[in-house]
Design a protein around this motif. Structure first.
Motif, PDB file in Angstrom:
ATOM      1  N   GLY A 117      68.368  19.596-106.411  1.00  8.74           N
ATOM      2  CA  GLY A 117      67.892  20.753-105.665  1.00  8.74           C
ATOM      3  C   GLY A 117      67.666  20.445-104.201  1.00  8.74           C
ATOM      4  N   TRP A 118      67.111  19.282-103.893  1.00 10.53           N
ATOM      5  CA  TRP A 118      66.850  18.890-102.512  1.00 10.53           C
ATOM      6  C   TRP A 118      68.148  18.777-101.716  1.00 10.53           C
ATOM      7  CZ3 TRP A 118      63.990  18.350 -98.378  1.00 10.53           C
ATOM      8  CH2 TRP A 118      64.315  17.401 -97.406  1.00 10.53           C
ATOM      9  N   VAL A 119      69.121  18.059-102.266  1.00 11.01           N
ATOM     10  CA  VAL A 119      70.402  17.868-101.572  1.00 11.01           C
ATOM     11  C   VAL A 119      71.081  19.214-101.337  1.00 11.01           C
ATOM     12  CG1 VAL A 119      72.747  16.959-101.854  1.00 11.01           C
ATOM     13  CG2 VAL A 119      70.782  15.506-102.372  1.00 11.01           C
ATOM     14  N   TYR A 120      71.077  20.048-102.358  1.00 12.01           N
ATOM     15  CA  TYR A 120      71.757  21.342-102.240  1.00 12.01           C
ATOM     16  C   TYR A 120      71.028  22.275-101.284  1.00 12.01           C
ATOM     17  CZ  TYR A 120      74.197  25.561-103.842  1.00 12.01           C
ATOM     18  OH  TYR A 120      74.942  26.710-103.907  1.00 12.01           O
ATOM     19  N   LEU A 121      69.685  22.247-101.287  1.00 10.08           N
ATOM     20  CA  LEU A 121      68.916  23.105-100.386  1.00 10.08           C
ATOM     21  C   LEU A 121      69.167  22.730 -98.930  1.00 10.08           C
ATOM     22  CD1 LEU A 121      66.823  25.339 -99.978  1.00 10.08           C
ATOM     23  CD2 LEU A 121      65.021  23.610-100.234  1.00 10.08           C
ATOM     24  N   VAL A 122      69.139  21.449 -98.616  1.00  9.79           N
ATOM     25  CA  VAL A 122      69.422  21.011 -97.240  1.00  9.79           C
ATOM     26  C   VAL A 122      70.837  21.423 -96.845  1.00  9.79           C
ATOM     27  CG1 VAL A 122      69.673  19.017 -95.715  1.00  9.79           C
ATOM     28  CG2 VAL A 122      67.787  19.093 -97.344  1.00  9.79           C
ATOM     29  N   ALA A 123      71.782  21.262 -97.775  1.00  8.18           N
ATOM     30  CA  ALA A 123      73.166  21.636 -97.484  1.00  8.18           C
ATOM     31  C   ALA A 123      73.290  23.134 -97.199  1.00  8.18           C
ATOM     32  CB  ALA A 123      74.069  21.248 -98.655  1.00  8.18           C
ATOM     33  N   LEU A 124      72.610  23.954 -97.983  1.00  5.49           N
ATOM     34  CA  LEU A 124      72.681  25.398 -97.768  1.00  5.49           C
ATOM     35  C   LEU A 124      72.071  25.802 -96.424  1.00  5.49           C
ATOM     36  CD1 LEU A 124      71.790  26.946-101.260  1.00  5.49           C
ATOM     37  CD2 LEU A 124      73.978  27.061-100.067  1.00  5.49           C
ATOM     38  N   MET A 338      62.690  26.204-107.250  1.00  7.40           N
ATOM     39  CA  MET A 338      62.023  24.908-107.152  1.00  7.40           C
ATOM     40  C   MET A 338      60.526  25.078-106.922  1.00  7.40           C
ATOM     41  SD  MET A 338      64.807  22.739-104.892  1.00  7.40           S
ATOM     42  CE  MET A 338      63.980  21.152-105.184  1.00  7.40           C
ATOM     43  N   ALA A 339      60.151  26.082-106.136  1.00  4.93           N
ATOM     44  CA  ALA A 339      58.741  26.273-105.804  1.00  4.93           C
ATOM     45  C   ALA A 339      57.935  26.748-107.012  1.00  4.93           C
ATOM     46  CB  ALA A 339      58.600  27.273-104.661  1.00  4.93           C
ATOM     47  N   ARG A 340      58.517  27.593-107.866  1.00  8.56           N
ATOM     48  CA  ARG A 340      57.747  28.043-109.028  1.00  8.56           C
ATOM     49  C   ARG A 340      57.558  26.911-110.033  1.00  8.56           C
ATOM     50  NH1 ARG A 340      61.771  32.363-112.086  1.00  8.56           N
ATOM     51  NH2 ARG A 340      63.400  30.902-112.730  1.00  8.56           N
ATOM     52  N   ASP A 341      58.360  25.849-109.904  1.00  4.55           N
ATOM     53  CA  ASP A 341      58.124  24.625-110.671  1.00  4.55           C
ATOM     54  C   ASP A 341      57.285  23.626-109.876  1.00  4.55           C
ATOM     55  OD1 ASP A 341      59.564  25.582-112.790  1.00  4.55           O
ATOM     56  OD2 ASP A 341      61.421  24.533-112.284  1.00  4.55           O
ATOM     57  N   ARG A 342      56.777  24.082-108.719  1.00  3.44           N
ATOM     58  CA  ARG A 342      55.913  23.283-107.835  1.00  3.44           C
ATOM     59  C   ARG A 342      56.590  21.974-107.406  1.00  3.44           C
ATOM     60  NH1 ARG A 342      51.450  25.169-111.442  1.00  3.44           N
ATOM     61  NH2 ARG A 342      51.606  23.242-112.610  1.00  3.44           N
ATOM     62  N   MET A 343      57.852  22.070-107.071  1.00  6.37           N
ATOM     63  CA  MET A 343      58.628  20.893-106.677  1.00  6.37           C
ATOM     64  C   MET A 343      58.721  20.722-105.163  1.00  6.37           C
ATOM     65  SD  MET A 343      59.762  19.422-109.516  1.00  6.37           S
ATOM     66  CE  MET A 343      61.394  18.662-109.486  1.00  6.37           C
ATOM     67  N   LEU A 344      58.312  21.723-104.384  1.00  9.88           N
ATOM     68  CA  LEU A 344      58.464  21.676-102.936  1.00  9.88           C
ATOM     69  C   LEU A 344      57.117  21.714-102.237  1.00  9.88           C
ATOM     70  CD1 LEU A 344      61.385  24.234-102.401  1.00  9.88           C
ATOM     71  CD2 LEU A 344      61.525  21.741-102.203  1.00  9.88           C
ATOM     72  N   PRO A 345      57.035  21.175-101.011  1.00  9.51           N
ATOM     73  CA  PRO A 345      55.832  21.395-100.197  1.00  9.51           C
ATOM     74  C   PRO A 345      55.647  22.904 -99.975  1.00  9.51           C
ATOM     75  CG  PRO A 345      57.237  19.688 -99.222  1.00  9.51           C
ATOM     76  CD  PRO A 345      58.032  20.318-100.327  1.00  9.51           C
ATOM     77  N   ALA A 346      54.414  23.338 -99.904  1.00  4.79           N
ATOM     78  CA  ALA A 346      54.093  24.765 -99.714  1.00  4.79           C
ATOM     79  C   ALA A 346      54.648  25.630-100.841  1.00  4.79           C
ATOM     80  CB  ALA A 346      54.595  25.258 -98.360  1.00  4.79           C
ATOM     81  N   GLY A 399      75.887  18.032-104.420  1.00  4.87           N
ATOM     82  CA  GLY A 399      75.064  18.771-105.356  1.00  4.87           C
ATOM     83  C   GLY A 399      75.857  19.203-106.582  1.00  4.87           C
ATOM     84  N   PHE A 400      77.086  19.654-106.366  1.00  8.23           N
ATOM     85  CA  PHE A 400      77.963  20.028-107.483  1.00  8.23           C
ATOM     86  C   PHE A 400      78.128  18.868-108.467  1.00  8.23           C
ATOM     87  CE2 PHE A 400      80.779  23.625-105.561  1.00  8.23           C
ATOM     88  CZ  PHE A 400      79.641  24.359-105.301  1.00  8.23           C
ATOM     89  N   GLN A 401      78.458  17.717-107.897  1.00  7.69           N
ATOM     90  CA  GLN A 401      78.796  16.587-108.762  1.00  7.69           C
ATOM     91  C   GLN A 401      77.586  15.989-109.468  1.00  7.69           C
ATOM     92  OE1 GLN A 401      81.939  15.987-109.629  1.00  7.69           O
ATOM     93  NE2 GLN A 401      82.222  17.821-108.356  1.00  7.69           N
ATOM     94  N   LEU A 402      76.409  16.148-108.896  1.00  2.00           N
ATOM     95  CA  LEU A 402      75.204  15.726-109.609  1.00  2.00           C
ATOM     96  C   LEU A 402      75.030  16.532-110.889  1.00  2.00           C
ATOM     97  CD1 LEU A 402      72.691  15.256-106.621  1.00  2.00           C
ATOM     98  CD2 LEU A 402      73.679  13.462-108.068  1.00  2.00           C
ATOM     99  N   VAL A 403      75.381  17.811-110.841  1.00  2.37           N
ATOM    100  CA  VAL A 403      75.318  18.660-112.037  1.00  2.37           C
ATOM    101  C   VAL A 403      76.462  18.321-112.987  1.00  2.37           C
ATOM    102  CG1 VAL A 403      75.477  21.026-112.886  1.00  2.37           C
ATOM    103  CG2 VAL A 403      74.128  20.526-110.855  1.00  2.37           C
ATOM    104  N   VAL A 404      77.672  18.164-112.450  1.00  7.15           N
ATOM    105  CA  VAL A 404      78.832  17.859-113.288  1.00  7.15           C
ATOM    106  C   VAL A 404      78.614  16.541-114.034  1.00  7.15           C
ATOM    107  CG1 VAL A 404      81.286  17.240-113.242  1.00  7.15           C
ATOM    108  CG2 VAL A 404      80.456  19.185-111.899  1.00  7.15           C
ATOM    109  N   PHE A 405      78.080  15.542-113.334  1.00  9.68           N
ATOM    110  CA  PHE A 405      77.813  14.245-113.958  1.00  9.68           C
ATOM    111  C   PHE A 405      76.725  14.367-115.023  1.00  9.68           C
ATOM    112  CE2 PHE A 405      75.687   9.949-113.778  1.00  9.68           C
ATOM    113  CZ  PHE A 405      76.695   9.281-114.455  1.00  9.68           C
ATOM    114  N   ALA A 406      75.673  15.131-114.709  1.00  4.98           N
ATOM    115  CA  ALA A 406      74.604  15.330-115.684  1.00  4.98           C
ATOM    116  C   ALA A 406      75.128  16.037-116.931  1.00  4.98           C
ATOM    117  CB  ALA A 406      73.465  16.136-115.057  1.00  4.98           C
ATOM    118  N   ALA A 407      76.039  17.001-116.757  1.00  9.03           N
ATOM    119  CA  ALA A 407      76.608  17.714-117.894  1.00  9.03           C
ATOM    120  C   ALA A 407      77.440  16.775-118.760  1.00  9.03           C
ATOM    121  CB  ALA A 407      77.458  18.881-117.405  1.00  9.03           C
ATOM    122  N   LEU A 408      78.243  15.920-118.123  1.00 12.96           N
ATOM    123  CA  LEU A 408      79.065  14.979-118.887  1.00 12.96           C
ATOM    124  C   LEU A 408      78.185  14.002-119.660  1.00 12.96           C
ATOM    125  CD1 LEU A 408      81.839  13.906-119.650  1.00 12.96           C
ATOM    126  CD2 LEU A 408      81.797  12.503-117.556  1.00 12.96           C
TER     127      LEU A 408
END
Length: 514
Positions: A117-124, A338-346, A399-408
């Motif tokens: 989520g962090w990598v993808y959020l910064v990228a977006l 991410m925030a509703r899972d309390r994963m981010l500052p603020a 970010g894509f490949q982190l998900v693809v790898f996790a799925a595999l």
């Protein structure tokens, strides 16, 4: 309508809410499922934005690889189609807002979910800045003023503010504007392309197999790989269909189909626009040598005249606006998830929900303010913007490949997707192909191509990724965001209990930190 065991009727919306509850997300405030199938396709298409991608990178890719660079659209399209199939199966199983963050969280765990989520959020956020900044010269050309850093920054900020206003209007308005953007961009691409083929074509299709000296006589594969970045930077956006999973009725069926439709329509539009421009360029040697640095402007102004050229520029700017709007929608849903899972500052702010419009207001503001600050940084240092935005495309692919790898990994450990879209016996081969393609694409993006430049220029994209990932790891170990929530995680693999982040304990085991 369906009927439960007591004979009571359930609407599709009720069933979607029940599925969300089974996944562990039951809230008094929820998104409104007001996004239609074609609205979902439009969101992915306008995020992908073939006009923005082709018009922005056409000159550099044609200069590097000559006309054969168009074949990169086919190669990248096939690779990203494999990724879209994997994502379709995952989102059908986990139709949760935020896309790749909740997918990674459920497939592997809260820590892996944080990094993804962090990598993808910064990228977006950096992509929003880059796209908005790239619109500046087109707006300057439309109104007939000389492009300067100041005018480009002003145009970019106005574009971001306009996109933010649309997003604050709610899902229904986003749905309508996204569909309008699809119609304008696709219709404009077809009209412009056909006009160029009929009135301005200078070559036949044989030029698509002739490099015209691009690459300087060296190994052409190297030149083609560099030119292929136009395709690599083109084929993402389909994942945005899943970012709004809680705003689409029957998401387990509609979103996988919308992802594939985005690839089909976006890929066709991008390839068609690029083909028409290639066949209309009068002098390839001038582009390859650097004499003609704006072949798009040369072709369009010559084919349409002054008035027609401005009309085309207007369509291009609508494409930029739609692209920024869709990127913001994706970024805001990701940060909210991410925030509703309390994963981010603020997180207490970013997870707030506006009842009237059913949007996360502070997450939308984040997707507005951060890109504006990035753009304003170019006033102090133009190079700073280049450094920050250089991570954008790489971060999305990573970010894509982190998900693809996790799925595999999950599949090999026994994960059996239970969604309405399944790959069946093709699941593992498609997943492996998606991972192999992603690694190849990332390698191409970070490969050094200017041996005469300082080493840090050659490895700028890689260095930016190292910084972003490094900051993410520091926050992960220092603040332990994975301990802040008891939301479900790591529950995809059979026999693995859902790991409550609140009960998770730090460990020196490397696997636990992933």
């Amino acid at each position: 309508m369906s009927t439960n065991s007591t004979g009571a009727e359930h609407s599709p919306i009720d069933e979607d809410a029940e599925q969300l509850a089974r996944l562990g997300y039951t809230y008094e405030t929820q998104f409104k499922r007001e996004m239609s199938f074609w609205g979902n396709v439009s969101l992915g298409f306008t995020y992908l934005s073939p006009v923005v991608g082709v018009y922005t990178l056409f000159a550099s890719s044609l200069g590097l690889g000559g006309p054969p660079m168009i074949w990169s659209f086919l190669i990248v399209g096939v690779g990203q189609f494999f990724v879209a199939l994997v994502f379709g199966e995952i989102v059908s199983n986990y139709p949760v807002a935020g896309g790749i963050y909740p997918w990674a969280r459920r497939l592997w765990g809260a820590k892996w979910g944080w990094m993804t989520g962090w990598v993808y959020l910064v990228a977006l956020l950096t992509t929003i800045a880059g796209v908005a900044y790239g619109a500046g010269p087109f707006l300057d050309a439309l109104i007939g003023v000389e492009a300067t850093t100041g005018s480009t920054i002003t145009c970019a900020i106005l574009l971001i503010l306009a996109a933010t206003a649309v997003n604050f209007g709610g899902t229904k308005l986003l749905n309508r504007v996204a569909m309008l953007g699809l119609c304008c961009e696709l219709g404009g691409a077809l009209v412009v392309g056909i006009w160029l083929l009929v009135t301005a074509r200078k070559h036949d299709l044989s030029v698509l197999f002739n490099s015209f000296g691009a690459g300087g006589g060296s190994n052409y594969f190297i030149a083609f790989a560099a030119a292929a970045l136009i395709g690599i930077y083109q084929y993402y956006g389909f994942e945005a269909c899943g970012d709004v999973a809680e705003e689409v009725p029957n998401p387990g069926v509609r979103i996988p189909k919308a992802m594939r439709m985005t690839i089909y329509i976006g890929g066709f539009a991008a390839t068609f626009v690029c083909l028409c421009l290639i066949l209309a360029v009068p002098d390839y040697a001038a582009v390859i040598s650097g004499q003609n640095t704006d072949p798009v402007g040369t072709v369009l102004s010559g084919a349409f005249g002054e008035v027609g050229y401005r009309v085309v520029l207007g369509i291009v700017l609508i494409s930029f606006l739609s692209c920024v709007m869709s990127l913001q929608a994706a970024a805001s849903r990701l940060s909210y998830s991410m925030a509703r899972d309390r994963m981010l500052p603020a997180s207490h702010l970013l997870a707030q929900f506006q009842e009237k419009r059913h949007v996360p207001p502070y997450s939308l503001l984040l997707a507005c303010v951060v890109p504006v600050l990035v753009i304003l940084g170019s006033v102090v240092s133009p190079d700073a913007l280049v450094v920050i935005v250089s991570f954008a495309a790489l971060g999305i692919y990573l970010g894509f490949q982190l998900v693809v790898f996790a799925a595999l990994r999950a599949r090999l450990k026994g994960w059996k997707p239970a969604g309405q879209f399944q790959l069946g016996k093709w699941a593992v081969p498609v997943n492996v192909a998606a991972l192999a393609w992603g690694v190849l694409g990332i390698t191409n993006m970070i490969w050094p191509r200017t041996p005469d430049s300082p080493w840090y220029v050659n490895y700028l994209v890689l260095l930016s990724a190292v910084v972003v990932v490094g900051v993410g790891l520091l926050y992960l170990f220092a603040k332990k965001p994975y301990t802040h929530s008891d939301s479900p995680s790591a529950d995809a693999i059979p026999g693995t209990p859902s790991v409550s982040a609140a009960s998770a304990s730090p460990s020196n085991n490397v696997e636990n930190y992933l």
